[in-house]
Design a protein around this motif. Structure first.
Motif, PDB file in Angstrom:
ATOM      1  N   UNK A  42     116.260  40.041 158.111  1.00 12.81           N
ATOM      2  CA  UNK A  42     117.038  41.207 158.527  1.00 12.81           C
ATOM      3  C   UNK A  42     117.495  41.895 157.251  1.00 12.81           C
ATOM      4  N   UNK A  43     117.288  43.204 157.191  1.00 14.01           N
ATOM      5  CA  UNK A  43     117.723  44.007 156.052  1.00 14.01           C
ATOM      6  C   UNK A  43     118.896  44.863 156.514  1.00 14.01           C
ATOM      7  N   UNK A  44     119.990  44.840 155.746  1.00 15.14           N
ATOM      8  CA  UNK A  44     121.165  45.660 156.066  1.00 15.14           C
ATOM      9  C   UNK A  44     121.496  46.566 154.886  1.00 15.14           C
ATOM     10  N   UNK A  45     122.127  47.691 155.211  1.00 14.27           N
ATOM     11  CA  UNK A  45     122.533  48.648 154.177  1.00 14.27           C
ATOM     12  C   UNK A  45     123.607  49.557 154.743  1.00 14.27           C
ATOM     13  N   UNK A  46     124.249  50.289 153.849  1.00 14.53           N
ATOM     14  CA  UNK A  46     125.209  51.322 154.240  1.00 14.53           C
ATOM     15  C   UNK A  46     125.196  52.377 153.146  1.00 14.53           C
ATOM     16  N   UNK A  47     124.749  53.569 153.499  1.00 14.89           N
ATOM     17  CA  UNK A  47     124.681  54.664 152.523  1.00 14.89           C
ATOM     18  C   UNK A  47     125.934  55.529 152.583  1.00 14.89           C
ATOM     19  N   UNK A  48     126.983  55.027 153.245  1.00  5.98           N
ATOM     20  CA  UNK A  48     128.230  55.761 153.303  1.00  5.98           C
ATOM     21  C   UNK A  48     128.612  56.245 154.686  1.00  5.98           C
ATOM     22  N   UNK A  49     127.708  56.096 155.654  1.00 10.78           N
ATOM     23  CA  UNK A  49     128.024  56.570 157.005  1.00 10.78           C
ATOM     24  C   UNK A  49     127.939  55.458 158.042  1.00 10.78           C
ATOM     25  N   UNK A  50     128.168  54.234 157.617  1.00 12.76           N
ATOM     26  CA  UNK A  50     128.183  53.101 158.546  1.00 12.76           C
ATOM     27  C   UNK A  50     126.996  52.180 158.343  1.00 12.76           C
ATOM     28  N   UNK A  51     127.155  50.915 158.743  1.00 15.43           N
ATOM     29  CA  UNK A  51     126.103  49.933 158.513  1.00 15.43           C
ATOM     30  C   UNK A  51     124.893  50.120 159.409  1.00 15.43           C
ATOM     31  N   UNK A  52     123.733  49.837 158.845  1.00 16.67           N
ATOM     32  CA  UNK A  52     122.486  49.787 159.614  1.00 16.67           C
ATOM     33  C   UNK A  52     121.783  48.483 159.267  1.00 16.67           C
ATOM     34  N   UNK A  53     120.880  48.088 160.142  1.00 14.43           N
ATOM     35  CA  UNK A  53     120.096  46.895 159.884  1.00 14.43           C
ATOM     36  C   UNK A  53     118.885  46.859 160.788  1.00 14.43           C
ATOM     37  N   UNK A  54     117.874  46.137 160.355  1.00  7.94           N
ATOM     38  CA  UNK A  54     116.672  45.982 161.155  1.00  7.94           C
ATOM     39  C   UNK A  54     115.980  44.679 160.804  1.00  7.94           C
ATOM     40  N   UNK A  55     115.212  44.184 161.761  1.00  6.45           N
ATOM     41  CA  UNK A  55     114.407  42.985 161.557  1.00  6.45           C
ATOM     42  C   UNK A  55     113.073  43.395 160.946  1.00  6.45           C
ATOM     43  N   UNK A  56     112.648  42.677 159.908  1.00 10.42           N
ATOM     44  CA  UNK A  56     111.371  42.962 159.252  1.00 10.42           C
ATOM     45  C   UNK A  56     110.598  41.658 159.048  1.00 10.42           C
ATOM     46  N   UNK A  67     116.586  55.062 153.328  1.00  7.58           N
ATOM     47  CA  UNK A  67     115.991  55.994 152.368  1.00  7.58           C
ATOM     48  C   UNK A  67     117.031  56.668 151.484  1.00  7.58           C
ATOM     49  N   UNK A  68     118.326  56.529 151.828  1.00  9.02           N
ATOM     50  CA  UNK A  68     119.403  57.078 150.996  1.00  9.02           C
ATOM     51  C   UNK A  68     120.185  55.992 150.256  1.00  9.02           C
ATOM     52  N   UNK A  69     120.111  54.779 150.722  1.00  9.05           N
ATOM     53  CA  UNK A  69     120.922  53.687 150.159  1.00  9.05           C
ATOM     54  C   UNK A  69     120.478  53.346 148.740  1.00  9.05           C
ATOM     55  N   UNK A  70     121.436  52.923 147.935  1.00  7.47           N
ATOM     56  CA  UNK A  70     121.134  52.438 146.588  1.00  7.47           C
ATOM     57  C   UNK A  70     120.911  50.929 146.584  1.00  7.47           C
ATOM     58  N   UNK A  71     121.572  50.220 147.528  1.00  7.43           N
ATOM     59  CA  UNK A  71     121.476  48.761 147.588  1.00  7.43           C
ATOM     60  C   UNK A  71     121.221  48.312 149.020  1.00  7.43           C
TER      61      UNK A  71
END
Length: 190
Positions: free
Chosen positions: A45-59, A87-91
């Motif tokens: 599972x990959x998670x990130x937050x580019x400033x507008x809330x957390x997202x995540x998906x199974x890969x 596509x906007x996240x840095x980490x």
């Protein structure tokens, strides 16, 4: 849990964009999927937050590229609801799942649900990224490159920090459109 050297800065321009591929030549999408159906892959599972809330998906596309420097890659479909943020996240945080986390994998693979509704199942690292503390392994990294490839984007990540559990939980694997686990029962040679 700290980086030994500064991370390369992310490249947001598609420097290595795949272009001019004749979409009508070569293997059909159906045959390509059929060819890979019997190729097992670890589940993450990959998670990130580019400033507008957390997202995540199974890969199932995560793999290591280099140990020095520590690099990994994964891909995301352009149709994924998480794609704009990734596509906007840095980490990002990449969680390598154990077989006991099948429900987590299913949750983050399901469209149209709030994957972060259960606030007891996730938290934020001190650096701000959303993460799943229950994952046996998670790796926080800085995105250093993105490559558009067909309808997907391949994302290269420089690993900065990791948590590796001492538990020997069997890994979760995806094979032939279903979930499996690897363990002593699947060992061919000792």
């Amino acid at each position: 849990m700290s980086s030994s050297s500064p991370a390369p800065q992310p490249q947001h321009s598609p420097l290595a964009q795949v272009q001019s591929i004749d979409e009508h030549a070569g293997l059909s999408a159906t045959d390509f999927k059929l060819a890979f159906r019997n190729h097992p892959a670890g589940v993450a599972v990959v998670t990130a937050d580019a400033g507008d809330g957390p997202v995540g998906l199974t890969v199932t596309s995560v793999f290591s590229v280099s140990a020095e420097p520590p690099l990994l890659v994964f891909s995301i479909s352009g149709t994924s609801s998480s794609a704009p943020t990734l596509n906007r996240a840095d980490t990002v945080v990449v969680h390598l799942l154990g077989a006991d986390q099948l429900q987590v994998a299913k949750l983050f693979a399901t469209s149209g649900v709030d994957r972060f509704a259960d606030t007891s199942s996730w938290s934020r690292l001190v650096t701000g990224e959303p993460y799943l503390p229950g994952a046996p392994v998670w790796i926080r990294g800085r995105i250093i490159n993105r490559m558009v490839a067909g309808s997907s984007t391949v994302i290269a990540v420089h690993a900065l920090q990791a948590h590796i559990s001492e538990s020997e939980a069997p890994p979760l694997v995806y094979h032939n459109r279903t979930w499996h686990h690897v363990g002593e029962h699947s060992r061919l040679e000792g």
